[in-house]
Design a protein around this motif. Structure first.
Motif, short mmCIF file in Angstrom:
data_model
loop_
_atom_site.label_atom_id
_atom_site.label_comp_id
_atom_site.label_asym_id
_atom_site.label_seq_id
_atom_site.Cartn_x
_atom_site.Cartn_y
_atom_site.Cartn_z
N ASP A 18 0.81 -1.22 0.00
CA ASP A 18 0.00 0.00 0.00
C ASP A 18 0.84 1.27 0.00
N ALA A 19 2.05 1.20 0.54
CA ALA A 19 2.84 2.41 0.71
C ALA A 19 4.20 2.37 0.04
N ASP A 20 4.79 1.20 -0.10
CA ASP A 20 6.19 1.11 -0.51
C ASP A 20 6.39 0.26 -1.76
N GLY A 21 7.38 0.65 -2.57
CA GLY A 21 7.81 -0.15 -3.70
C GLY A 21 9.18 -0.73 -3.40
N TYR A 22 9.34 -2.03 -3.57
CA TYR A 22 10.58 -2.71 -3.20
C TYR A 22 11.39 -3.17 -4.41
N GLY A 23 10.72 -3.43 -5.52
CA GLY A 23 11.42 -3.97 -6.68
C GLY A 23 10.43 -4.44 -7.73
N MET A 24 10.81 -5.48 -8.46
CA MET A 24 10.01 -5.88 -9.62
C MET A 24 10.25 -7.35 -9.94
N VAL A 25 9.21 -8.02 -10.43
CA VAL A 25 9.31 -9.38 -10.95
C VAL A 25 9.05 -9.31 -12.45
N THR A 26 9.88 -9.97 -13.24
CA THR A 26 9.65 -10.00 -14.68
C THR A 26 9.81 -11.42 -15.22
N ILE A 27 9.07 -11.70 -16.29
CA ILE A 27 9.32 -12.88 -17.10
C ILE A 27 9.47 -12.40 -18.53
N ASP A 28 10.35 -13.03 -19.30
CA ASP A 28 10.50 -12.65 -20.70
C ASP A 28 10.86 -13.88 -21.52
#
Length: 227
Positions: free
Chosen positions: A186-196
């Motif tokens: 709700d408040a924080d962004g920590y990183g990202m998950v990706t598939i390619d």
């Protein structure tokens, strides 16, 4: 490091664990039902049930690792992020094993404000995904995507998308299609998950829900680690 405002009740473990339970139970069942209904619509119910069980079996180790984290020291919790993330990318590879040369990656925002690869799995693990540097346009767009949260970004064919139409397009090195989801609460962004994957069109809309579910699980792990 996180992007966003600090949660006033960051120490409220009841909130985190109740969110964890809701995601694991509700998310797995919902996604499994939709994915199974699309992929095995013309098959019998036993096949559909086996498909749902496969999804639960693949993600259960991730959930179990996260459930162990609150009892750990802060140092161990932060070290556990690598273990949880590694299990998550392995689960994505298992669930999407029919996608040729799929790669799954977890990124984390570091102390400098850049976003670097925590772990990845796929395509022989030969070329490590490049970091997102905040002082570059590519990095700025990716970090804004993480900060904002919301729906995953799905690019079916990177050669058919205009530069101004999406938040970022990646390096285009070795892949033609990708799905990215922000690791965000709700408040924080920590990183990202990706598939390619190297072949355009090899990913489908329902794969977004799987990536989003894994991102939600990881958001809980990252929040616990930061406590």
């Amino acid at each position: 490091m996180t992007l966003g405002q600090d949660r006033a009740d960051r120490g409220d473990w009841a909130y985190l664990l109740s969110g964890f339970a809701a995601i694991v139970v509700g998310g797995l069942v919902l996604w499994a039902k939709q994915r199974a209904s699309e992929e095995v619509a013309n098959l019998d119910m036993k096949v559909a049930d086996r498909f749902r069980i496969t999804i639960k079996d693949a993600l259960q180790p991730v959930a179990e690792l996260i459930a162990d984290m609150p009892a750990q020291t802060r140092t161990v919790r932060r070290e556990s992020i690598k273990t949880v993330s590694t299990q998550a990318v392995s689960a994505l590879r298992l669930l999407l094993k029919d996608v040729s040369r799929l790669r799954a990656t977890v990124y984390q925002i570091n102390a400098d404000g850049d976003m670097e690869c925590v772990c990845y799995h796929g395509r022989g693990n030969s070329v490590q995904p490049q970091p997102f540097i905040r002082t570059t346009l590519r990095g700025e767009r990716a970090l804004e995507f993480v900060r904002r949260g919301g729906e995953p970004l799905f690019i079916r064919d990177i050669d058919k998308v205009n530069e101004g139409d999406v938040d970022y397009r990646g390096t285009r090195s070795g892949y033609k299609t990708f799905i990215s989801a922000s690791i965000h609460n709700d408040a924080d962004g920590y990183g990202m998950v990706t598939i390619d994957a190297p072949r355009a069109g090899s990913l489908v809309d329902t794969d977004k829900q799987l990536v989003a579910l894994v991102a939600d699980l990881l958001a809980i792990a990252f929040a616990i680690a930061e406590h």
